[in-house]
Design a protein around this motif. Structure first.
Motif: not given
Ligand SMILES: [Zn+2]
Length: 505
Positions: A129, A131, A252, A401, A431
């Motif tokens: 995950h 970015h 995260h 998520e 999510y």
């Molecule tokens: Zn995220």
């Protein structure tokens, strides 16, 4: 029992301390105190192979939010092939990408399965995950195809080439598979990295989201909130020592991003440093970190990335040094497909119109396509949830998520076992909050950010109970959701809801 301050308010403290007890009670407990007599290679009922390929796109290729302008650190796709005697192989794979969603996840699992001669339902692919890393969704790409904007969102030739190279590497790795004589497990708390993102007002509504990079010292000073501080580790060892190390930690992974520089970010950097230090293959899974980020400890400065990496690396090292053998390499795999209820805020018609709207930026149309792709899934394309049991250890492989409460609940369901959870499997869900969290508002459960309804908790808990063979009844994820507000915090002093693009999701 060791006590870490993982929640700041009285109302939540009891549950959190219970979570610490579940999470850290294992070392020295009966679970791992009956050490195994190591078996010889000939007697082993399990062999293991490891593979690793580059997963970094070319310059100019679309990362999750911006085109790639440079490589800060290479992205990796890593995996293990488990070869139980008399049974089909199992593949556990990770990739340093934002997410592998919908048909992309099924396609990648299918490629790996074919390569090693097993069924796709014995393969999992999880993203870490990051970015400043690619995103990947063949179902959404098919919806965007008529409008000629696929390549603004996804570099499909690169993505498919990575699937192929990983599958080839997995197949080739089997030739040099080694007999596993011992499984070992360990854990350590990660200091000053994970923090809860959802800060509540006294009425129990999310007042501010503390995103992954948080420049406001007042917001950083807000309570830690519910987290799982445990980094958990499992090694597969042959007669000469460890051959593969798997770690799990829920957060995260962002330090700073949207600079167009590909990076595995702090958890990936910690993993890579550990692999260099030990000389042992190391793959890392992001746990149920949907509502967790480093925001409390991260001002988003570039200098903070190596600091966060070092803290994760230290926990990886401590867990490694603390590891203890389990008494069995006997393995059991189960996968349970589920259909998660779609968010009631999703309108298929509105999404289809947005995809077709040429006045909208490609990023908006891509986001709509990803939501529609998930909304169109049915019983024919369910979301897989998988469980690997090895001796007293259980690895749970979850979608999306996922909120950390699911991870705490999983461990609480089977306090006698050592549970490791990976989330960010099939990323189509986006999510997944707890049932209670949807009534609290906040970014993660907003119509933009989640594709599933609050009823999903019930489906997930039923499946978790079944796969874990739950020993404790009545445990829910919502039990762990903070519902009491920030206590002494004066919300008048705080800024309003920050915009995600300013502060980083
Ligand atoms: Zn995220």
């Amino acid at each position: 029992m060791m006590q870490w301050q993982i929640c700041d308010r009285e109302g939540v403290m009891r549950l959190c301390l219970a979570a610490v007890c579940f999470s850290f009670g294992i070392i020295g407990s009966p679970v791992v105190s009956s050490f195994s007599v190591e078996v010889s290679a000939e007697e082993s009922d399990l062999r293991i192979a490891t593979f690793e390929v580059d997963a970094t796109p070319e310059l100019g290729s679309p990362l999750a939010y911006d085109p790639m302008v440079k490589v800060s650190d290479p992205l990796r796709c890593k995996g293990v092939v488990l070869l139980p005697t008399g049974d089909q192989p199992i593949v556990l794979a990770t990739v340093d990408w934002l997410g592998v969603a919908n048909e992309s996840n099924a396609m990648f699992c299918g490629k790996l399965a074919e390569a090693v001669g097993t069924q796709p339902n014995r393969v999992v692919v999880h993203a870490l995950h990051q970015h400043d890393a690619p995103r990947c969704d063949h179902s959404a790409a098919a919806l965007l195809e008529p409008y000629g904007i696929v390549d603004q969102c996804y570099d499909l030739p690169f993505i498919e080439a990575t699937f192929e190279s990983a599958a080839t590497a997995a197949k080739e790795a089997i030739v040099s598979a080694v007999a596993v004589s011992t499984i070992q497990v360990g854990q350590a708390p990660v200091q000053r990295v994970a923090s809860n993102r959802r800060m509540l007002d006294p009425t129990g509504q999310v007042h501010i989201t503390r995103y992954t990079a948080c420049r406001d010292p007042l917001v950083r000073a807000l309570p830690l909130g519910v987290i799982d501080p445990a980094l958990k580790l499992m090694t597969f060892e042959d007669a000469n020592g460890p051959v593969a190390c798997l770690t799990f930690y829920a957060t995260h992974p962002q330090s700073y991003y949207r600079v167009g520089a590909a990076t595995p970010d702090f958890p990936g950097l910690a993993r890579d440093t550990r692999q260099k230090a030990t000389g042992v293959f190391h793959m890392h899974f992001n746990g149920a970190g949907g509502n967790i980020g480093a925001g409390k400890y991260n001002d988003g400065s570039q200098e903070n990335r190596p600091r966060l990496a070092r803290r994760v690396e230290e926990a990886m090292q401590t867990a490694w040094e603390n590891r203890r053998p389990d008494n069995s390499t006997e393995l059991n795999w189960q996968q349970q497909p589920v259909v998660l209820p779609i968010s009631e805020a999703i309108s298929v018609d509105v999404l289809a119109k947005t995809i077709a709207d040429e006045t909208q930026p490609a990023s908006v149309r891509c986001h709509a396509a990803e939501k529609l792709a998930f909304a169109q899934r049915d019983e024919e394309s369910p979301v897989p949830i998988s469980r690997l049991a090895i001796g007293n250890n259980t690895l749970m492989f979850m979608p999306g998520e996922l909120f950390v409460e699911y991870q705490l609940a999983a461990q609480a369901m089977v306090p006698e076992k050592f549970v490791m959870m990976a989330a960010y499997g099939d990323y189509g869900t986006a999510y997944i909050g707890t049932r209670v969290s949807y009534s609290q508002g906040g970014y993660e459960v907003s119509p933009r950010a989640t594709n599933v309804s609050p009823k999903s908790e019930l489906v997930l808990l039923q499946t978790m109970r079944k796969l874990l063979e739950a020993q404790v009844d009545g445990v829910t994820a919502s039990d762990y959701t903070d519902a009491t507000g920030p206590g002494p915090i004066n919300v008048q002093q705080l800024p309003g809801e920050a915009r995600p693009d300013e502060t980083g999701r």
